[in-house]
Design an enzyme around this catalytic site. Sequence first.
Site, PDB file in Angstrom:
ATOM      1  CB  ALA A 177      -0.944  -0.005   1.200  1.00 10.13           C
ATOM      2  CB  THR A 178       4.255   2.038   1.335  1.00  2.34           C
ATOM      3  OG1 THR A 178       3.941   1.745   2.700  1.00  2.34           O
ATOM      4  CG2 THR A 178       5.230   3.194   1.272  1.00  2.34           C
ATOM      5  CB  CYS A 221       4.305   2.810  10.371  1.00  7.13           C
ATOM      6  SG  CYS A 221       3.309   1.583   9.567  1.00  7.13           S
TER       7      CYS A 221
HETATM    8  N1  PMP Z   1      -1.891   2.542   4.718  1.00 10.74           N
HETATM    9  C1  PMP Z   1      -2.426   2.088   5.855  1.00 10.74           C
HETATM   10  C2  PMP Z   1      -3.722   2.654   6.314  1.00 10.74           C
HETATM   11  C3  PMP Z   1      -1.775   1.107   6.586  1.00 10.74           C
HETATM   12  O1  PMP Z   1      -2.305   0.680   7.729  1.00 10.74           O
HETATM   13  C4  PMP Z   1      -0.546   0.602   6.110  1.00 10.74           C
HETATM   14  C5  PMP Z   1       0.206  -0.450   6.893  1.00 10.74           C
HETATM   15  N2  PMP Z   1       0.629  -0.014   8.171  1.00 10.74           N
HETATM   16  C6  PMP Z   1      -0.037   1.100   4.918  1.00 10.74           C
HETATM   17  C7  PMP Z   1      -0.739   2.071   4.243  1.00 10.74           C
HETATM   18  C8  PMP Z   1       1.251   0.605   4.352  1.00 10.74           C
HETATM   19  O2  PMP Z   1       1.043  -0.660   3.774  1.00 10.74           O
HETATM   20  P1  PMP Z   1       2.259  -1.585   3.304  1.00 10.74           P
HETATM   21  O3  PMP Z   1       2.804  -2.189   4.538  1.00 10.74           O
HETATM   22  O4  PMP Z   1       1.620  -2.589   2.392  1.00 10.74           O
HETATM   23  O5  PMP Z   1       3.219  -0.732   2.576  1.00 10.74           O
END
Ligand code: PMP
Length: 386
Positions: free
Chosen positions: A74-75, A327
Amino acid sequence: MSRSAPIYLDYQATTPLDPNVRDAMLPFLEDRFGNPHSEHALGWDAAEAVEDARSAVAALIGSAPGEIVLTGGATEANNLSLLGSAKRTQRRKILVSAIEHKSVLAPAAVLAEQGFEVETIPVQADGTIDLECLAQLIQPDTALVSVMAANNEIGTLQPLQEIGALCTEVGALFHTDAAQLVGKLPIDVAAAGVDLLSLSAHKIYGPKGIGALYIAGPVRPQISPIIHGGGQQHGMRAGTLAPMLCAGLAAAAQKALAEQANDEAHTRSLKCRLIGRLKDGLPELKINGSEASSLSGCLNICIPGIDAHALLMTLQAEFAASVGSACNAGLIEPSYVLGAIGLSPDEASASLRLGFGRFTTIDDIDQAAALICEKAHRLSHTHAAE
Ligand code: PMP
């Protein structure tokens, strides 16, 4: 999970891998090792996993498979949405909510450095954005509005359809980071008026390292790639895809769709039980965010007078949960999300997030509630004695 392991209550940080997902991934560590972009039988075999991932994600969010770009998570999907749309627009304004994940806020800050006017949409005490404020902030010069579907710290759900309608009025792109919502509650991108939607496999019992960005067909020309190379994924995201991760995402998305109603009923009843047990033991406890409109697998609580970090550290052998967002772990600073909904720094540091899901049992909930109550009493007596 073995019983000697701590009770896992950190489902917003990541979910355990579903055994069905694991089984779907294993052949790609063995015989099915082809490059999915190669033009021969082994390549075509691996490419099937890629297409399965696109189809399964599309089915989960109501899009066409061709509208799904696979990413590293998602990042990356959030970065592609913000940086990729900024490259192709003449408009100068970008709006993000105050409680976005850092993977939205950080690229927004990069765009501010490049001269974009980035403004923050405030949220109300329950964590939902102030729609009146958004209606005032949004202008014909707004390129993109980014509001997450569900928050990762307090679970609050946003009124996506209303936000989508405001974006349509001025022709702004609407991006939603749905990493926490997808697979837990139904979402239909067309009905919600969403142009760009980010998701991540490891939030839906899939592997880490893969996610997806939905880009609505008509807006695709408005998004520039941010990773350049061999032209994979029609040039939108270069790089050899990992068929093992794609197979995992496909299996996770298929199971999420099949089990959505069951998972939701299960977590809703667990949440109800957890709130009941905690309130019995700690009548002063407050729930942060919205009780009515939030993810059923997320509960953020404030135990006034308690240092939540100290509480979790003393309980780490028994159970795993987080203060604020994972995070930010390591950086002990009050959560900006809790600050945005009006908590004082003291209240924020007395808050913890409990996340649960498909594999959480009633026993886990009862044990965790008992441990939290007991430890909170002990900590508050220690403070009183000091
Ligand atoms: N957006 C949200 C709302 C999340 O909770 C997270 C994960 N902590 C991310 C983005 C990032 O996702 P990823 O670990 O797949 O990069």
